[in-house]
Design an enzyme around this catalytic site. Structure first.
Site, PDB file in Angstrom:
ATOM      1  CD  GLU A  82      -3.152   0.850   2.076  1.00 48.63           C
ATOM      2  OE1 GLU A  82      -3.851   1.834   2.374  1.00 48.63           O
ATOM      3  OE2 GLU A  82      -3.362  -0.290   2.516  1.00 48.63           O
ATOM      4  CE  LYS A 255      -6.777  -1.551   5.225  1.00 46.71           C
ATOM      5  NZ  LYS A 255      -6.023  -0.661   4.321  1.00 46.71           N
ATOM      6  CG  ASP A 271       0.720 -15.687  12.749  1.00 47.19           C
ATOM      7  OD1 ASP A 271       0.010 -15.151  11.877  1.00 47.19           O
ATOM      8  OD2 ASP A 271       0.459 -16.806  13.244  1.00 47.19           O
ATOM      9  CG  HIS A 372      -5.186   6.112  -0.692  1.00 50.02           C
ATOM     10  ND1 HIS A 372      -4.416   5.258   0.057  1.00 50.02           N
ATOM     11  CD2 HIS A 372      -5.902   5.344  -1.539  1.00 50.02           C
ATOM     12  CE1 HIS A 372      -4.653   4.011  -0.319  1.00 50.02           C
ATOM     13  NE2 HIS A 372      -5.555   4.041  -1.295  1.00 50.02           N
TER      14      HIS A 372
END
Length: 418
Positions: A82, A255, A271, A372
């Site tokens: 991203e 998120k 992990d 973004h």
């Protein structure tokens, strides 16, 4: 495709697996060859880390700058596709350098192993019977891993819970510099037969819990209003309060935190799925009404500056699993100058806080989409077929037009080439 039932596929070499996919009509010769080239450098390692490997999918590894954690400057490798994530951490960290960066507190690295017992007639009596055996359970657990005990870890505490028709035994174990799944799972397996004997029940599941709420990290930073603007301070606090009252907003809020946390975890061979599961499970108790809420909190200091803090489970390790096996993970830890799991947990939580601040800052000012999509424009240009210098040329033209779309990129590329 003729059939997904391919006998012995796991025994094939990577080349043989690719040939099978060609024969099934799923890949062309050229596509298979490209996948073979991509695996040339690290395919053998991938064969040991996963199953039925045909290639390796590279994720960009970048370095976030400007971060100070507990008074020490640190460069943080982050693996993410991203575009805006690493830039956001660098910008957010720079904005709080004048106030000392991020300061942290961390719990001892304790993980929970669960043993489920079923078919018990008198659950309260069984609960007491297990509680009375705490010392014996401690000895059984520690016998599983004498080296862990030698390093200062091992069995710490016992919790015995009644959950519906089940008796659930929690073994709480200090796993030191490991994530700890293997250690606590081994202990659960070892103790389970005795638990069945003492309670008269039947053993069900024996497995760690990824809700690692005995392994929390708290991190805090202050951003001066003189640096970010008083309107931004108010806007970020309002955005936090929105998340605290609305789980739909809180999910996206969190998120953004995990954009940073998962990128550090992936770079260091940890992990990511365990971290995501634990974070969102913990968030389910953080809302104002007791439901799902944000993992961060924000407020205004007496001087009018913005303070922010994060609290979340942080089950990360620097030994065992891919962390030790993957050379890139080892190099990432070296760049961070991390030599224990506690430091890695603090840095990772700090990145989560900074990442969240930067997202809220963008939302509270210009909106998320402008920045973004500006960073996303290069990806769109590549998808449209741009190469080399044309990638930036097409991306800049789309940004100027405020139209970041594949069809626009293709038209621009044709125009430039024409």
């Amino acid at each position: 495709m003729t059939s997904s039932r391919i006998s012995g596929f796991h025994k094939f070499t990577r080349t043989q697996r690719l040939q099978e996919l060609i024969q099934q009509g799923l890949l062309t010769d050229r596509e298979a060859a490209e996948l073979g080239v991509e695996a040339a450098a690290s395919g053998d390692l991938a064969d040991h880390l996963s199953e039925n490997v045909i290639s390796v999918m590279a994720v960009p590894l970048g370095v976030a700058t400007n971060l100070i954690v507990d008074g020490v400057d640190v460069l943080v490798p982050m693996a993410t596709e991203e575009s805006s994530v690493i830039a956001a951490v660098g910008n957010g960290a720079r904005a709080c350098r004048a106030t000392g960066g991020v300061t942290c507190e961390a719990d001892a690295p304790c993980m929970i192993a669960q043993v489920q017992l079923t078919g018990i007639a008198d659950l309260p009596a069984a609960q007491q019977a297990v509680s009375d055996k705490k010392q014996t359970i401690s000895e059984l657990c520690n016998a599983c891993d004498p080296m862990l005990v030698k390093l200062g870890g091992g069995f710490v505490d016992l919790e015995v819970r009644i959950a519906g028709p089940f008796l659930v035994v929690h073994l709480i174990v200090d796993v030191r510099d490991a994530m700890g799944a293997n250690a606590v799972n081994t202990m659960a397996e070892a103790v389970a037969p005795k638990l069945a004997e003492w309670t008269g029940g039947r053993v069900g599941l024996r497995i760690l819990s990824n809700l690692a709420d005995r392994r929390l990290v708290r991190a805090r930073a202050v951003w001066p209003a003189s640096e970010i603007g008083r309107n931004t301070v108010q806007g970020i606090v309002s955005a936090y309060e929105f998340a605290a009252h609305d789980p739909y907003r809180a999910a996206t809020h969190n998120k953004g935190i995990m954009n940073g946390v998962s990128a550090v975890a992936l770079a260091t061979g940890n992990d990511t799925r365990a971290l995501e599961a634990g974070a969102h499970a913990y968030a389910s108790t953080q809302g104002n009404a007791g439901g799902y809420g944000p993992l961060t909190r924000y407020g205004i200091t007496e001087d009018g500056d913005l303070w922010g803090e994060i609290e979340m489970p942080m089950p990360v390790g620097i030994v065992g699993g891919a962390t030790k096996a993957h050379p890139t993970a080892q190099k990432s830890l070296k760049i961070m100058q991390v030599d224990n799991a506690d430091r890695l947990a603090r840095v990772t939580a700090s990145v989560g806080l900074i990442q969240n601040f930067s997202a809220l800052r963008a939302l509270a000012t210009e909106g998320i989409q402008r920045g973004h999509m500006g960073l996303h424009a290069r990806n769109v240009a590549i998808v449209a077929g741009a190469e080399g210098a044309d990638i930036d040329r097409v991306a800049e033209a789309m940004i100027e037009r405020l139209e970041v779309r594949e069809d626009v990129a293709r038209a621009l590329l044709a125009e430039f080439k024409g």
